[in-house]
Design an enzyme around this catalytic site. Structure first.
Site, short mmCIF file in Angstrom:
data_model
loop_
_atom_site.label_atom_id
_atom_site.label_comp_id
_atom_site.label_asym_id
_atom_site.label_seq_id
_atom_site.Cartn_x
_atom_site.Cartn_y
_atom_site.Cartn_z
N ASP A 19 -10.39 -0.72 1.98
CA ASP A 19 -10.68 0.71 2.17
C ASP A 19 -10.06 1.61 1.09
OD1 ASP A 19 -8.18 -0.20 3.49
OD2 ASP A 19 -7.85 1.95 3.67
N THR A 23 -3.70 3.74 5.64
CA THR A 23 -3.29 2.36 5.39
C THR A 23 -3.66 1.55 6.63
OG1 THR A 23 -1.44 0.89 4.81
CG2 THR A 23 -0.93 2.76 6.23
N GLY A 24 -3.60 0.24 6.50
CA GLY A 24 -3.93 -0.61 7.66
C GLY A 24 -4.95 -1.66 7.28
N ARG A 47 -12.67 -9.29 -2.95
CA ARG A 47 -12.61 -8.44 -1.75
C ARG A 47 -12.05 -7.07 -2.12
NH1 ARG A 47 -8.43 -5.45 1.11
NH2 ARG A 47 -8.94 -5.43 3.30
N GLY A 96 -8.11 -3.02 6.21
CA GLY A 96 -9.12 -2.32 5.42
C GLY A 96 -10.54 -2.36 5.96
N THR A 123 0.84 -1.20 0.00
CA THR A 123 0.00 0.00 0.00
C THR A 123 0.87 1.25 0.00
OG1 THR A 123 -1.70 -1.17 1.22
CG2 THR A 123 -1.85 1.23 1.22
N1 ASP Z 1 -5.67 -1.00 3.59
C1 ASP Z 1 -5.27 -2.03 2.67
C2 ASP Z 1 -6.43 -2.96 2.46
O1 ASP Z 1 -7.06 -3.36 3.43
C3 ASP Z 1 -4.08 -2.81 3.11
C4 ASP Z 1 -2.91 -2.02 3.66
O2 ASP Z 1 -2.99 -0.80 3.83
O3 ASP Z 1 -1.87 -2.63 3.93
O4 ASP Z 1 -6.69 -3.34 1.34
#
Ligand code: ASP
Length: 239
Positions: free
Chosen positions: A133, A153-154, A130, A156, A102
């Protein structure tokens, strides 16, 4: 791939989700913003649109990074792996070397025009279809010249439920400083949705913050008047 871009002056956004073989998904998201009346295009429709606007498909092999592919192969074999654990502090030394891709960006120019963008391949081992976010306006990113621009990020699913990027800006509208607002939104997401993540933000006065409650986050900062890019990994605050 999923991606979003938002223009904080015009309050317009474009995004794509579940696209394949696109080298620069944010560019495709930008074309959606600039050349359609829509905000979000998905799957085959987004790929057809890419062809229409002259963005050529990139063969899969050219998009794969050897190291990340190897990590994914290892992870695939492990039935215990759950996406949420990569965003939590490890209770024991992590047994997974997790692929991750990301990338988020926020920017402001000399006239106070803000923009935010986020691009991702999603969480490892995600189910087909799938969408996280990242391509969702308000969750993965948001920009509004009046309050600032945020990219997230994080994990989702909680980020979607918490509308994380917009939530950070909402807290600043209520009078919090950017760093306080970011930390408050992340804390709220943890308490109410059991989710962890990180955000970068640029404010209308040009100040920049980066905050996260995941084990780590790498980020970089560049100002036009400074020749060097300042890159940081795991620093809880910007110097
Ligand atoms: N937010 C991203 C998702 O859930 C993944 C990430 O930020 O590492 O698709």
């Amino acid at each position: 791939m999923d991606a979003v871009i938002m223009d904080g002056r015009r309050l317009r956004a474009g995004s794509v989700a579940a696209v394949r073989n696109i080298l620069h998904p944010v560019t495709l998201a930008r074309r959606v913003m600039e050349r359609t009346d829509h905000v979000l295009l998905v799957g085959e429709g987004a790929n057809l649109f890419a062809a229409e606007v002259g963005i050529e498909a990139t063969p899969e092999e050219e998009l794969l990074v050897g190291r990340e592919l190897e990590r994914w192969r290892q992870l695939r074999k492990d039935p215990r792996f759950k996406a949420r654990v990569i965003f939590e502090p490890p209770s024991a030394p992590p047994s997974w070397d997790v692929p991750g891709d990301t990338v988020g960006a926020v920017a402001i120019d000399g006239e106070g025009r803000t923009a935010a963008a986020t691009s991702t391949g999603g969480t490892p081992k995600k189910r087909m279809g799938r969408v996280g976010d990242s391509p969702l306006v308000g969750a993965g990113a948001y920009a509004d010249d009046r309050v600032g621009a945020v990219s997230a990020t994080g994990w989702g699913e909680p980020i979607i439920l918490a509308c994380l990027s917009r939530r950070v800006l909402e807290f600043t509208e209520r009078g919090m400083g950017p760093s306080e607002a970011s930390l408050a939104a992340l804390e709220e997401m943890l308490v109410r949705f059991e989710g962890r993540g990180g955000v970068i933000m640029v404010s209308p006065d040009g100040s920049i913050t980066a905050s996260f409650n995941t084990p780590r986050m790498a980020y970089a900062l560049w100002r036009t008047e400074e020749p060097e890019v300042l890159a940081l990994i795991d620093e809880p605050t910007l110097p």
